[in-house]
Design an enzyme around this catalytic site. Structure first.
Site, PDB file in Angstrom:
ATOM      1  N   TYR A 124      28.251  49.392 105.345  1.00 37.93           N
ATOM      2  CA  TYR A 124      29.639  49.492 104.894  1.00 37.93           C
ATOM      3  C   TYR A 124      29.932  50.810 104.181  1.00 37.93           C
ATOM      4  CZ  TYR A 124      33.907  48.745 102.377  1.00 37.93           C
ATOM      5  OH  TYR A 124      35.175  48.903 101.883  1.00 37.93           O
ATOM      6  N   TRP A 158      29.116  54.005 100.010  1.00 41.04           N
ATOM      7  CA  TRP A 158      28.785  54.037  98.586  1.00 41.04           C
ATOM      8  C   TRP A 158      27.295  54.114  98.346  1.00 41.04           C
ATOM      9  CZ3 TRP A 158      31.954  55.851  95.344  1.00 41.04           C
ATOM     10  CH2 TRP A 158      33.317  55.710  95.559  1.00 41.04           C
TER      11      TRP A 158
HETATM   12  N1  LIG Z   1      35.452  40.684  93.334  1.00 41.67           N
HETATM   13  C1  LIG Z   1      35.543  41.905  93.842  1.00 41.67           C
HETATM   14  N2  LIG Z   1      34.745  42.257  94.867  1.00 41.67           N
HETATM   15  C2  LIG Z   1      34.810  43.498  95.389  1.00 41.67           C
HETATM   16  C3  LIG Z   1      35.748  44.432  94.876  1.00 41.67           C
HETATM   17  C4  LIG Z   1      36.604  44.028  93.810  1.00 41.67           C
HETATM   18  O1  LIG Z   1      37.457  44.800  93.334  1.00 41.67           O
HETATM   19  N3  LIG Z   1      36.460  42.757  93.307  1.00 41.67           N
HETATM   20  N4  LIG Z   1      35.819  45.683  95.434  1.00 41.67           N
HETATM   21  C5  LIG Z   1      35.404  45.839  96.813  1.00 41.67           C
HETATM   22  C6  LIG Z   1      35.299  47.260  97.163  1.00 41.67           C
HETATM   23  S1  LIG Z   1      36.735  48.175  96.973  1.00 41.67           S
HETATM   24  C7  LIG Z   1      34.183  47.824  97.656  1.00 41.67           C
HETATM   25  S2  LIG Z   1      34.237  49.474  98.169  1.00 41.67           S
HETATM   26  C8  LIG Z   1      32.950  47.027  97.871  1.00 41.67           C
HETATM   27  C9  LIG Z   1      31.663  47.809  97.636  1.00 41.67           C
HETATM   28  O2  LIG Z   1      30.605  47.175  98.209  1.00 41.67           O
HETATM   29  P1  LIG Z   1      29.243  47.939  98.575  1.00 41.67           P
HETATM   30  O3  LIG Z   1      29.519  49.276  99.164  1.00 41.67           O
HETATM   31  O4  LIG Z   1      28.421  46.995  99.378  1.00 41.67           O
HETATM   32  O5  LIG Z   1      28.632  48.126  97.117  1.00 41.67           O
HETATM   33  P2  LIG Z   1      27.332  48.847  96.563  1.00 41.67           P
HETATM   34  O6  LIG Z   1      26.803  47.953  95.509  1.00 41.67           O
HETATM   35  O7  LIG Z   1      27.666  50.230  96.171  1.00 41.67           O
HETATM   36  O8  LIG Z   1      26.338  48.824  97.805  1.00 41.67           O
HETATM   37  C10 LIG Z   1      25.659  49.931  98.313  1.00 41.67           C
HETATM   38  C11 LIG Z   1      24.248  49.497  98.630  1.00 41.67           C
HETATM   39  O9  LIG Z   1      23.563  50.561  99.293  1.00 41.67           O
HETATM   40  C12 LIG Z   1      22.239  50.626  98.794  1.00 41.67           C
HETATM   41  N5  LIG Z   1      21.695  51.969  99.079  1.00 41.67           N
HETATM   42  C13 LIG Z   1      21.793  53.096  98.340  1.00 41.67           C
HETATM   43  N6  LIG Z   1      21.194  54.123  98.966  1.00 41.67           N
HETATM   44  C14 LIG Z   1      20.682  53.640 100.130  1.00 41.67           C
HETATM   45  C15 LIG Z   1      19.943  54.221 101.211  1.00 41.67           C
HETATM   46  O10 LIG Z   1      19.650  55.390 101.257  1.00 41.67           O
HETATM   47  N7  LIG Z   1      19.600  53.380 102.234  1.00 41.67           N
HETATM   48  C16 LIG Z   1      19.906  52.061 102.244  1.00 41.67           C
HETATM   49  N8  LIG Z   1      19.522  51.349 103.298  1.00 41.67           N
HETATM   50  N9  LIG Z   1      20.618  51.501 101.237  1.00 41.67           N
HETATM   51  C17 LIG Z   1      20.995  52.278 100.204  1.00 41.67           C
HETATM   52  C18 LIG Z   1      22.408  50.308  97.322  1.00 41.67           C
HETATM   53  O11 LIG Z   1      21.188  49.942  96.748  1.00 41.67           O
HETATM   54  C19 LIG Z   1      23.428  49.168  97.378  1.00 41.67           C
HETATM   55  O12 LIG Z   1      22.803  47.925  97.509  1.00 41.67           O
HETATM   56  O13 LIG Z   1      32.973  45.883  97.005  1.00 41.67           O
HETATM   57  C20 LIG Z   1      34.138  45.079  97.194  1.00 41.67           C
HETATM   58  N10 LIG Z   1      34.006  43.854  96.428  1.00 41.67           N
HETATM   59  N1  LIG Z   2      33.201  53.468  87.540  1.00 43.61           N
HETATM   60  C1  LIG Z   2      33.529  53.121  88.795  1.00 43.61           C
HETATM   61  N2  LIG Z   2      34.565  53.737  89.417  1.00 43.61           N
HETATM   62  C2  LIG Z   2      34.925  53.360  90.678  1.00 43.61           C
HETATM   63  C3  LIG Z   2      34.214  52.363  91.397  1.00 43.61           C
HETATM   64  C4  LIG Z   2      33.115  51.726  90.717  1.00 43.61           C
HETATM   65  O1  LIG Z   2      32.447  50.834  91.279  1.00 43.61           O
HETATM   66  N3  LIG Z   2      32.810  52.124  89.437  1.00 43.61           N
HETATM   67  N4  LIG Z   2      34.586  52.031  92.677  1.00 43.61           N
HETATM   68  C5  LIG Z   2      35.447  52.944  93.428  1.00 43.61           C
HETATM   69  C6  LIG Z   2      36.091  52.189  94.525  1.00 43.61           C
HETATM   70  S1  LIG Z   2      35.140  51.770  95.875  1.00 43.61           S
HETATM   71  C7  LIG Z   2      37.381  51.819  94.508  1.00 43.61           C
HETATM   72  S2  LIG Z   2      38.019  50.948  95.833  1.00 43.61           S
HETATM   73  C8  LIG Z   2      38.259  52.141  93.365  1.00 43.61           C
HETATM   74  C9  LIG Z   2      39.044  50.898  92.911  1.00 43.61           C
HETATM   75  O2  LIG Z   2      40.263  51.225  92.367  1.00 43.61           O
HETATM   76  P1  LIG Z   2      41.197  50.013  91.841  1.00 43.61           P
HETATM   77  O3  LIG Z   2      41.145  48.918  92.827  1.00 43.61           O
HETATM   78  O4  LIG Z   2      42.510  50.562  91.502  1.00 43.61           O
HETATM   79  O5  LIG Z   2      40.412  49.649  90.503  1.00 43.61           O
HETATM   80  P2  LIG Z   2      40.069  48.275  89.751  1.00 43.61           P
HETATM   81  O6  LIG Z   2      39.094  48.650  88.690  1.00 43.61           O
HETATM   82  O7  LIG Z   2      39.708  47.185  90.676  1.00 43.61           O
HETATM   83  O8  LIG Z   2      41.429  47.834  89.059  1.00 43.61           O
HETATM   84  C10 LIG Z   2      42.161  48.711  88.225  1.00 43.61           C
HETATM   85  C11 LIG Z   2      43.037  47.945  87.277  1.00 43.61           C
HETATM   86  O9  LIG Z   2      43.897  47.072  87.993  1.00 43.61           O
HETATM   87  C12 LIG Z   2      44.173  45.955  87.159  1.00 43.61           C
HETATM   88  N5  LIG Z   2      44.742  44.866  87.965  1.00 43.61           N
HETATM   89  C13 LIG Z   2      44.106  43.831  88.576  1.00 43.61           C
HETATM   90  N6  LIG Z   2      44.994  43.045  89.215  1.00 43.61           N
HETATM   91  C14 LIG Z   2      46.213  43.589  88.994  1.00 43.61           C
HETATM   92  C15 LIG Z   2      47.538  43.242  89.390  1.00 43.61           C
HETATM   93  O10 LIG Z   2      47.778  42.283  90.117  1.00 43.61           O
HETATM   94  N7  LIG Z   2      48.548  44.058  88.951  1.00 43.61           N
HETATM   95  C16 LIG Z   2      48.333  45.149  88.174  1.00 43.61           C
HETATM   96  N8  LIG Z   2      49.372  45.878  87.794  1.00 43.61           N
HETATM   97  N9  LIG Z   2      47.092  45.488  87.784  1.00 43.61           N
HETATM   98  C17 LIG Z   2      46.051  44.734  88.206  1.00 43.61           C
HETATM   99  C18 LIG Z   2      42.852  45.668  86.509  1.00 43.61           C
HETATM  100  O11 LIG Z   2      43.047  44.955  85.306  1.00 43.61           O
HETATM  101  C19 LIG Z   2      42.275  47.073  86.294  1.00 43.61           C
HETATM  102  O12 LIG Z   2      42.514  47.539  84.984  1.00 43.61           O
HETATM  103  O13 LIG Z   2      37.505  52.587  92.235  1.00 43.61           O
HETATM  104  C20 LIG Z   2      36.516  53.570  92.545  1.00 43.61           C
HETATM  105  N10 LIG Z   2      35.972  54.007  91.270  1.00 43.61           N
HETATM  106 MO   LIG Z   3      36.229  50.465  97.333  1.00 42.60          MO
END
Ligand SMILES: Nc1nc2c(c(=O)[nH]1)N[C@H]1C(S)=C(S)[C@@H](COP(=O)(O)OP(=O)(O)OC[C@H]3O[C@@H](n4cnc5c(=O)[nH]c(N)nc54)[C@H](O)[C@@H]3O)O[C@H]1N2
Ligand SMILES: Nc1nc2c(c(=O)[nH]1)N[C@H]1C(S)=C(S)[C@@H](COP(=O)(O)OP(=O)(O)OC[C@H]3O[C@@H](n4cnc5c(=O)[nH]c(N)nc54)[C@H](O)[C@@H]3O)O[C@H]1N2
Ligand SMILES: [Mo]
Length: 795
Positions: free
Chosen positions: A139, A142
């Site tokens: 996926y 990341w």
């Molecule tokens: N409840 C809830 N769930 C969410 C979200 C949320 O806001 N709320 N956000 C969603 C979003 S926006 C995202 S992007 C996803 C993220 O979901 P993921 O992209 O699945 O999250 P990561 O934990 O960064 O997973 C990356 C994995 O790659 C592994 N990795 C790192 N380097 C390597 C490598 O070189 N080789 C291999 N084979 N593996 C490696 C890491 O150990 C890790 O397990 O989660 C989603 N899930």
């Molecule tokens: N440190 C750190 N930074 C990241 C990531 C990480 O894993 N760690 N992940 C990256 C990735 S893959 C992504 S997709 C982005 C995610 O970017 P976003 O999805 O924008 O980030 P979140 O932290 O899920 O949420 C941001 C804020 O939205 C608020 N929120 C939740 N529900 C609602 C709603 O219904 N209405 C409003 N107004 N606010 C709401 C939450 O309280 C939170 O403060 O961040 C990126 N940046």
């Molecule tokens: Mo994401």
């Protein structure tokens, strides 16, 4: 050294080392420049080849949080997967499903096997099914930001060039809903587009609305290499005259720093708030008629809905919006007044579209911005990426190569991000999707590289159920993540510090190219994912091997990426590799960039790439889909679970939001010392409002259970006034750890055991992690000792 010899030296031994002037006194340490998605740094290695120290590079503008330093703990972590392993029953059954006891996934011990045996088992399995029965669960990116070793690229390339393709995911978790509709509405995704520059904001913006956008926390990492160069801007923001407003169920640290006015909004009700504002702007005759007329299409088709003259007969007044959102009517009007009377910038987040009917969120916000009429003016309008990967930084505009090409996937079947578990359990089922129809494929093999699927997928228990029905689960991972534990075959991957690569950063500034140099030798028996795929390609045949490698070595690929970068300060690859980075300064004009300025200046010649060339308040295309839960113009639809639901809140009175973690990338770094900065009793914190906590007898630091019909978890209470009453917040990404084999309650606090796997709508079928109700109570349980490692026989 000529180029060929150089490649040999670097490729074979990784021995070209540079000296870090900061470490002049510590002569014994070798200092090797490298970079990752948490920042660029020098890895300092002692005489025995051990990484002992991390020194951030100058491009890291805020190394306070030990993001890079954590790499030492991460590479030498006890959770590293040391050897190829196979689940016991699977090995005994030689992979035959009838005997392999798939229901024991995640419960059974593993057996250590040799690489030869593991690879043979994987390849034979892959060749025993059709490509459209393999789900490539790799996926995003990341896992690793390198152009060569990016996990989805290497996996995708292997499947496409060697196996004949594989099923992939349609859409994504980050912007699954917006991603399917924004292009039709404004001609661009907007969520990843270049953002108005910080300089323009500082010079022009009077009111800056963080519409749920956490511009500090989310910008600490980068999809490519993090520079944290937004942080110094926030010091300037804090000193500026800009008035900040935050619309969020919780008060974020950046909102506090910027002294923002906090509008507490019920989760998932933003669309109602926006409609209420538009109704007021229209009836008080303050909306920008000129802008609506010249730059938008479909106002006349939307107006009757706003005024309650369509079927629902509901006028979307501020009073109506107040009942839904919990924001007072007078506040709604005052906000709308403030927005039109000042130069106002609306910074939208992504979390509000990661919810039921999430398609409406960005759309309605853009229409509100059109009512305000400042789109394309310096410091006005909207931006959907000010919180992401350094959004707002001036861009160098330098063209950098996309990375390892994946080739063409011959398998057309895809599964929308929200539907993975359902699709595995219901092959052949038809669902509505993007105005058409989609048939679920018949997944037999689940192949996971560089993703923590059991971490990221909402409703983890339904995913576990689905995974336990499959023929085979294969996972490449450096660490024993919950997903690795669920596998039949586990292949230990190198971490980024154990191999050479190249990348750039930040994603928006594009002002650095980085050598991601190998710092230490691969640990234990870990191998590069690339090498594992190459080995299998070789076993399939000479032609396939050639197709996978393209006739190039890994080092030739890396140099090829470098040579294809259109770098203004070009230096030889050898020099670049030695120094560790190449940087360029964006042009003056980049600091003046205003999103949509061109469109505003000339809407005819610079029309948007939409049906009408204008911003679509109404889309005839969308309307023609005739869907119940997605229409031709933005609408308010009640979410499946929310605080306005009188029935459901009787049993589950709290809305659970699951923001992205402050000190992790999703699940990454949950296994290292950084967790000490924030865990409560070793478990993930749950933020709860102080009045709510008092009523429930919950005190700061107590262990609590959070539960609903989908699952339950244990977490550590953080009692706070920074979250509104009725809402609790648990960061996503905790390593799922069931209390025991028979008790799936998560001991570590993994929020996705609670979240919802319904989709946003029949349009995008995107994930809805933020649409979730639950209950919470204080419990008396044993202390949590931390992640359990699986038993590996023969190790
Ligand atoms: N409840 C809830 N769930 C969410 C979200 C949320 O806001 N709320 N956000 C969603 C979003 S926006 C995202 S992007 C996803 C993220 O979901 P993921 O992209 O699945 O999250 P990561 O934990 O960064 O997973 C990356 C994995 O790659 C592994 N990795 C790192 N380097 C390597 C490598 O070189 N080789 C291999 N084979 N593996 C490696 C890491 O150990 C890790 O397990 O989660 C989603 N899930
Ligand atoms: N440190 C750190 N930074 C990241 C990531 C990480 O894993 N760690 N992940 C990256 C990735 S893959 C992504 S997709 C982005 C995610 O970017 P976003 O999805 O924008 O980030 P979140 O932290 O899920 O949420 C941001 C804020 O939205 C608020 N929120 C939740 N529900 C609602 C709603 O219904 N209405 C409003 N107004 N606010 C709401 C939450 O309280 C939170 O403060 O961040 C990126 N940046
Ligand atoms: Mo994401």
């Amino acid at each position: 050294m000529n180029r060929r010899n150089f490649l040999k030296a670097a490729g074979v031994t990784g021995a070209v080392l540079s000296t870090n002037p900061l470490l002049a006194g510590e002569k014994k340490l070798k200092s090797i420049p490298t970079a990752s998605n948490v920042g660029a740094f020098f890895g300092e290695v002692d005489e025995s080849g051990k990484l002992v120290k991390i020194t951030p590079q100058i491009s890291d503008k805020d190394p306070k949080i030990p993001w890079s330093e954590a790499w030492i703990d991460r590479v030498y972590n006890p959770t590293r997967i040391k050897y190829p392993c196979v689940r016991k029953s699977y090995l005994e059954a030689k992979g035959i499903k009838a005997n392999s006891k798939p229901e024991l996934r995640g419960k059974e011990e593993f057996v250590r096997v040799s690489w030869d045996e593991a690879i043979k088992l994987v390849l034979e399995k892959l060749q025993s099914v059709k490509p459209d029965e393999i789900y490539n669960a790799s996926y995003g990116g990341w896992g690793h930001p390198g152009l060569l070793h990016n996990c989805s690229a290497t996996a995708g390339r292997f499947f496409n060039t060697v196996i004949g393709g594989a099923i992939t995911m349609d859409g994504e978790h980050s912007n699954g809903a917006a991603g399917k509709v924004n292009t039709t509405i404004v001609g661009d995704l907007e969520v990843y587009s270049l953002q108005t520059a910080h300089e323009v904001i500082l010079d022009n913006t009077q009111v800056y609305v963080m519409w749920g956008a956490d511009i500090l926390k989310c910008n600490q990492i980068d999809f490519k290499v993090a520079n944290r160069a937004n942080n110094p801007y926030y010091d300037k923001y804090a000193k500026s005259k800009i008035k900040f407003i935050t619309i969020d169920p919780q008060l974020t640290p950046i909102a506090k720093k910027l002294n923002a006015k906090w509008i507490k909004i019920r989760p998932n009700t933003d669309v109602a708030l926006m409609l209420g504002m538009m109704h007021y702007l229209y009836t008080s005759n303050q909306y920008d008629k000129n802008f609506i007329q010249n730059y938008t299409y479909g106002f006349d088709k939307f107006l009757p809905y706003l005024l309650g003259k369509t079927e629902d007969k509901v006028e979307k007044t501020p009073a109506w919006a107040s009942k839904i959102t919990g924001v007072e009517e007078s506040v709604i009007k005052a906000l709308a007044d403030t927005f039109v009377k000042n130069r106002t910038f609306l910074a939208g987040n992504w979390a509000m579209q990661r919810a039921h009917h999430g398609e409406q969120a960005d759309w309605t916000l853009m229409v509100l911005a059109a009512f305000i009429g400042q789109i394309g003016l310096p410091g006005g309008g909207f931006g959907f990426s000010m919180h992401y990967s350094g959004g707002g930084q001036a861009s160098s505009g330098v063209m950098l190569p996309a990375g390892l090409p994946q080739g063409k996937n011959k398998v057309r079947a895809k599964i929308p991000a929200s539907r993975i578990s359902e699709a595995i359990l219901n092959p052949g089922k038809k669902i509505k999707f993007k105005g058409g129809e989609l048939t679920y494929p018949n997944v037999k093999i689940f192949y996971n590289v560089g993703a923590n699927t059991l971490g990221h997928q909402p409703d983890a228990n339904s995913l576990i159920k689905a995974l336990r029905t499959l023929d085979t689960v294969i996972v490449h991972e450096p660490w024993w993540t919950p997903t690795a534990k669920m596998a039949d075959i586990v292949l230990p991957a190198t971490t980024t510090l154990e191999r050479d690569d190249i990348s750039y950063g930040g994603s928006y500034s594009q002002d650095y190219v980085y050598a991601m140099r190998k710092v230490i030798e691969p640990l234990y028996e870990a191998r590069d994912d690339y090498d594992v795929f190459e080995e299998m390609a070789k076993m399939v045949g000479v032609r396939e091997h050639r197709k996978f490698t393209g006739g190039k070595t890994k080092m030739e690929r890396i140099q090829g990426f470098y040579d294809r970068s259109d770098c203004p300060n070009y230096m030889s690859f050898e020099e670049f590799w030695e120094k560790g980075f190449l940087s360029f300064t964006p042009d003056e004009s980049a600091y003046k960039y205003v999103r949509h300025a061109d469109f505003r200046a000339d809407p005819i010649n610079n029309k948007l790439r939409t049906e009408t060339g204008k911003l679509q308040i109404f889309s005839d295309k969308f309307d023609s889909y005739k869907l119940d839960d997605f229409k031709g113009h933005p609408i308010w639809l009640e979410p499946d679970e929310w605080l306005g639901d009188k029935e459901k809140t009787k049993e589950f009175p709290f809305h659970v939001v699951s923001p992205h973690p402050t000190y992790r990338i999703h699940s990454q770094l949950d296994n290292c010392f950084v967790r000490k900065l924030y865990k409560v009793g070793n478990r993930e914190p749950v933020l709860i409002n102080s009045n709510d906590a008092k009523k429930l007898g919950i005190k700061n630091g107590d262990t609590v259970e959070v539960f609903n019909n989908r699952g339950s978890l244990l977490a550590g209470a953080v009692v706070s006034d920074d979250i509104m009453s009725g809402v609790i917040s648990i960061q996503e990404g905790v390593w799922y750890d069931p209390e025991s084999l028979d008790n799936p309650r998560c001991n570590a606090g993994h929020v996705n055991v609670l979240t919802n796997s319904i989709s946003t709508s029949t349009m995008a079928q995107a994930t809805t992690a933020n649409t979730c109700l639950a209950n919470i109570k204080k419990v008396d349980v044993k202390p949590y000792k931390g992640i359990k490692l699986p038993v590996v026989k023969g190790a």
